[in-house]
Design a protein around this motif. Structure first.
Motif, PDB file in Angstrom:
ATOM      1  N   ALA A  69      28.582  44.890  44.144  1.00 56.14           N
ATOM      2  CA  ALA A  69      28.087  44.367  42.869  1.00 56.14           C
ATOM      3  C   ALA A  69      29.189  43.615  42.125  1.00 56.14           C
ATOM      4  CB  ALA A  69      27.564  45.507  42.001  1.00 56.14           C
ATOM      5  N   ASN A  70      28.778  42.668  41.283  1.00 55.76           N
ATOM      6  CA  ASN A  70      29.714  42.050  40.346  1.00 55.76           C
ATOM      7  C   ASN A  70      28.941  41.594  39.104  1.00 55.76           C
ATOM      8  OD1 ASN A  70      28.876  39.179  40.595  1.00 55.76           O
ATOM      9  ND2 ASN A  70      29.686  39.339  42.675  1.00 55.76           N
ATOM     10  N   ALA A  71      29.685  41.164  38.100  1.00 59.59           N
ATOM     11  CA  ALA A  71      29.078  40.803  36.814  1.00 59.59           C
ATOM     12  C   ALA A  71      28.743  39.325  36.706  1.00 59.59           C
ATOM     13  CB  ALA A  71      29.999  41.215  35.671  1.00 59.59           C
ATOM     14  N   GLY A  72      28.690  38.623  37.840  1.00 62.17           N
ATOM     15  CA  GLY A  72      28.296  37.218  37.827  1.00 62.17           C
ATOM     16  C   GLY A  72      29.417  36.284  38.241  1.00 62.17           C
ATOM     17  N   LEU A  73      29.048  35.035  38.479  1.00 63.97           N
ATOM     18  CA  LEU A  73      30.001  34.018  38.933  1.00 63.97           C
ATOM     19  C   LEU A  73      31.145  33.861  37.930  1.00 63.97           C
ATOM     20  CD1 LEU A  73      30.599  31.770  41.045  1.00 63.97           C
ATOM     21  CD2 LEU A  73      29.422  30.192  39.514  1.00 63.97           C
ATOM     22  N   GLY A  74      32.362  33.994  38.424  1.00 58.01           N
ATOM     23  CA  GLY A  74      33.532  33.825  37.578  1.00 58.01           C
ATOM     24  C   GLY A  74      33.994  35.088  36.901  1.00 58.01           C
ATOM     25  N   ALA A  75      33.171  36.141  36.937  1.00 54.67           N
ATOM     26  CA  ALA A  75      33.591  37.404  36.334  1.00 54.67           C
ATOM     27  C   ALA A  75      34.769  37.980  37.113  1.00 54.67           C
ATOM     28  CB  ALA A  75      32.434  38.395  36.321  1.00 54.67           C
ATOM     29  N   VAL A  76      35.625  38.709  36.418  1.00 53.57           N
ATOM     30  CA  VAL A  76      36.791  39.283  37.092  1.00 53.57           C
ATOM     31  C   VAL A  76      36.347  40.289  38.140  1.00 53.57           C
ATOM     32  CG1 VAL A  76      39.016  40.406  36.776  1.00 53.57           C
ATOM     33  CG2 VAL A  76      38.126  38.934  34.990  1.00 53.57           C
ATOM     34  N   SER A  77      35.210  40.938  37.921  1.00 51.95           N
ATOM     35  CA  SER A  77      34.697  41.866  38.933  1.00 51.95           C
ATOM     36  C   SER A  77      34.387  41.131  40.237  1.00 51.95           C
ATOM     37  CB  SER A  77      33.449  42.582  38.410  1.00 51.95           C
ATOM     38  OG  SER A  77      32.439  41.667  38.056  1.00 51.95           O
ATOM     39  N   GLN A  78      33.888  39.910  40.128  1.00 53.44           N
ATOM     40  CA  GLN A  78      33.634  39.122  41.337  1.00 53.44           C
ATOM     41  C   GLN A  78      34.946  38.746  42.026  1.00 53.44           C
ATOM     42  OE1 GLN A  78      32.858  35.040  41.054  1.00 53.44           O
ATOM     43  NE2 GLN A  78      31.626  34.914  42.911  1.00 53.44           N
ATOM     44  N   LEU A  79      35.928  38.335  41.228  1.00 54.39           N
ATOM     45  CA  LEU A  79      37.213  37.933  41.797  1.00 54.39           C
ATOM     46  C   LEU A  79      37.908  39.113  42.457  1.00 54.39           C
ATOM     47  CD1 LEU A  79      38.421  35.773  38.787  1.00 54.39           C
ATOM     48  CD2 LEU A  79      37.326  34.975  40.888  1.00 54.39           C
ATOM     49  N   CYS A  80      37.829  40.269  41.823  1.00 54.68           N
ATOM     50  CA  CYS A  80      38.417  41.475  42.403  1.00 54.68           C
ATOM     51  C   CYS A  80      37.735  41.816  43.725  1.00 54.68           C
ATOM     52  CB  CYS A  80      38.277  42.632  41.418  1.00 54.68           C
ATOM     53  SG  CYS A  80      39.014  44.179  41.971  1.00 54.68           S
ATOM     54  N   GLY A  81      36.406  41.694  43.753  1.00 53.13           N
ATOM     55  CA  GLY A  81      35.664  41.949  44.984  1.00 53.13           C
ATOM     56  C   GLY A  81      36.027  40.980  46.085  1.00 53.13           C
ATOM     57  N   MET A  82      36.204  39.715  45.738  1.00 51.90           N
ATOM     58  CA  MET A  82      36.600  38.715  46.721  1.00 51.90           C
ATOM     59  C   MET A  82      37.980  39.038  47.293  1.00 51.90           C
ATOM     60  SD  MET A  82      35.302  35.276  44.738  1.00 51.90           S
ATOM     61  CE  MET A  82      36.197  34.172  45.825  1.00 51.90           C
ATOM     62  N   MET A  83      38.884  39.431  46.404  1.00 50.27           N
ATOM     63  CA  MET A  83      40.245  39.747  46.838  1.00 50.27           C
ATOM     64  C   MET A  83      40.247  40.986  47.726  1.00 50.27           C
ATOM     65  SD  MET A  83      43.542  39.855  44.332  1.00 50.27           S
ATOM     66  CE  MET A  83      45.209  40.006  44.963  1.00 50.27           C
ATOM     67  N   PHE A  84      39.405  41.966  47.406  1.00 53.45           N
ATOM     68  CA  PHE A  84      39.301  43.172  48.225  1.00 53.45           C
ATOM     69  C   PHE A  84      38.784  42.837  49.625  1.00 53.45           C
ATOM     70  CE2 PHE A  84      36.652  46.585  49.937  1.00 53.45           C
ATOM     71  CZ  PHE A  84      37.568  47.613  50.023  1.00 53.45           C
ATOM     72  N   GLN A  85      37.718  42.031  49.686  1.00 51.98           N
ATOM     73  CA  GLN A  85      37.167  41.660  50.988  1.00 51.98           C
ATOM     74  C   GLN A  85      38.205  40.937  51.843  1.00 51.98           C
ATOM     75  OE1 GLN A  85      32.799  40.197  50.770  1.00 51.98           O
ATOM     76  NE2 GLN A  85      33.555  40.014  48.669  1.00 51.98           N
ATOM     77  N   ARG A  86      38.946  40.069  51.204  1.00 53.48           N
ATOM     78  CA  ARG A  86      39.976  39.322  51.916  1.00 53.48           C
ATOM     79  C   ARG A  86      41.074  40.265  52.423  1.00 53.48           C
ATOM     80  NH1 ARG A  86      43.361  34.274  49.180  1.00 53.48           N
ATOM     81  NH2 ARG A  86      44.181  33.387  51.108  1.00 53.48           N
ATOM     82  N   ALA A  87      41.424  41.256  51.593  1.00 53.52           N
ATOM     83  CA  ALA A  87      42.511  42.176  51.947  1.00 53.52           C
ATOM     84  C   ALA A  87      42.151  43.092  53.106  1.00 53.52           C
ATOM     85  CB  ALA A  87      42.899  43.007  50.726  1.00 53.52           C
ATOM     86  N   VAL A  88      40.879  43.519  53.173  1.00 49.65           N
ATOM     87  CA  VAL A  88      40.488  44.462  54.239  1.00 49.65           C
ATOM     88  C   VAL A  88      39.794  43.758  55.400  1.00 49.65           C
ATOM     89  CG1 VAL A  88      40.337  46.369  52.604  1.00 49.65           C
ATOM     90  CG2 VAL A  88      38.273  45.079  53.173  1.00 49.65           C
ATOM     91  N   GLY A  89      39.592  42.450  55.285  1.00 46.36           N
ATOM     92  CA  GLY A  89      39.050  41.670  56.398  1.00 46.36           C
ATOM     93  C   GLY A  89      37.574  41.859  56.649  1.00 46.36           C
TER      94      GLY A  89
END
Length: 324
Positions: free
Chosen positions: A154-174
């Motif tokens: 889940a995230n709070a919408g396009l550009g929300a920090v929750s989305q950015l954090c989720g993107m960074m997490f996905q990138r970090a764990v592959g």
């Protein structure tokens, strides 16, 4: 010749009046534009600071919520506002991510504003629904990697920090998970509490009550160091995600051309507010960190924004998340 003398006199009088007005600033209420809904994290920070700044400025700081497009509607509005010292703008990381997220941006974050001050930083937390089948961070990463096609993030919408954090997490764990955007942090949290989504990265201002109530599973915080409000929660970096850091930082801006004496006075009001005992207590309760004096300058905010634009641009482009 008489016309030239008259014109010169009028210009001189106008300049003197403007200088006098700056010296007496403020003489009426000041508007602080917030790009998100009332009651949300940025709004709470703005209203807390505004109430304290009113004491030192001698005029009311009125919060105006102007929503839309991840904060870019409010930013564009302030960029075009009169630089008379009565319109200011508070925004978080979205000021840095907008250039990468939006193909058509009507303002330049680095060129179209005067920089006033940073204010507070809010840590992020990585959570899962209460019945998520992983009891610690390593188990969570293992489970997500094995079941990535089934996991909803889940995230709070396009550009929300929750989305950015989720993107960074996905990138970090592959992994690449199914992202589910909501219209704000509250709906995203409600979906997590209801079990409609599996994981969420969101800030302490929203998550601490649910964490303390045991309504969600906490797997770590996204700061370099552990946070006061959750002292037993390890960081993601110390659990294996090297250099993983996401915080929600807030900066205050004014329209380009706002007189320097006004910007300096506003900066002083922000500094005073951040030392106000009521503000300190409120920020502590929210899990927010007041930034040190060294970062409370216009120059420091400009440098920080530039570094954040450089940081998030590649992450966003790699994730392929854009808006027109």
């Amino acid at each position: 010749m008489q016309f030239k003398r008259t014109l010169f006199t009028l210009l001189a009088l106008g300049t003197a009046a403007f200088a006098h007005a700056q010296g007496n600033w403020p003489t009426k209420p000041i508007t602080l534009v917030v790009p998100f809904a009332a009651g949300g994290p940025t709004d709470v920070v703005a209203r807390t600071l505004g109430a304290a700044m009113t004491k030192s400025l001698g005029q009311t700081v009125v919060v105006e919520n102007k929503l839309g497009a991840g904060g870019t509607v409010a930013a564009a509005y302030v960029a075009k506002a009169q630089p008379d010292g009565y319109t200011f703008f508070i925004h978080h990381n979205g000021m840095a991510t907008a250039p990468a997220l939006y193909r058509k941006l009507s303002f330049d974050p680095l060129k179209d504003f005067e920089f006033v001050s940073q204010a507070v930083e809010v840590p992020m937390t990585f959570l899962a629904r209460k019945d998520f089948p992983a009891n610690n961070f390593q188990e969570m990463v293992t489970y997500i990697r094995a079941n990535k096609e089934k996991i909803n993030l889940a995230n709070a919408g396009l550009g929300a920090v929750s989305q950015l954090c989720g993107m960074m997490f996905q990138r970090a764990v592959g992994v690449q998970l199914t992202e589910v955007p909501f219209q704000g942090t509250a709906p995203a949290m409600n979906a997590l509490l209801g079990g409609q989504v599996d994981v969420l990265c969101d800030q302490t201002t929203q998550t601490v009550p649910q964490i303390k109530a045991g309504s969600v599973k906490l797997y770590g915080v996204t700061t370099k160091n552990r946070v006061k409000v959750l002292p037993n929660a390890p960081t993601l970096a110390e659990q294996g995600l090297k250099d993983f850091e996401v915080v929600v930082w807030h900066g205050i801006y004014a329209p380009k051309g706002t007189p320097k004496p006004v910007v300096d006075r506003m900066n002083a009001a922000v500094r005073a507010a951040l030392k106000d005992p009521d503000v300190i207590k409120r920020m502590d309760d929210l899990g927010a960190e007041i930034v040190p004096d060294a970062t409370n300058t216009p120059e420091a905010l400009h440098a920080w924004l530039k570094s954040e634009i450089d940081k998030w641009g590649p992450v966003i482009k790699a994730g392929g998340k854009f808006a027109d």
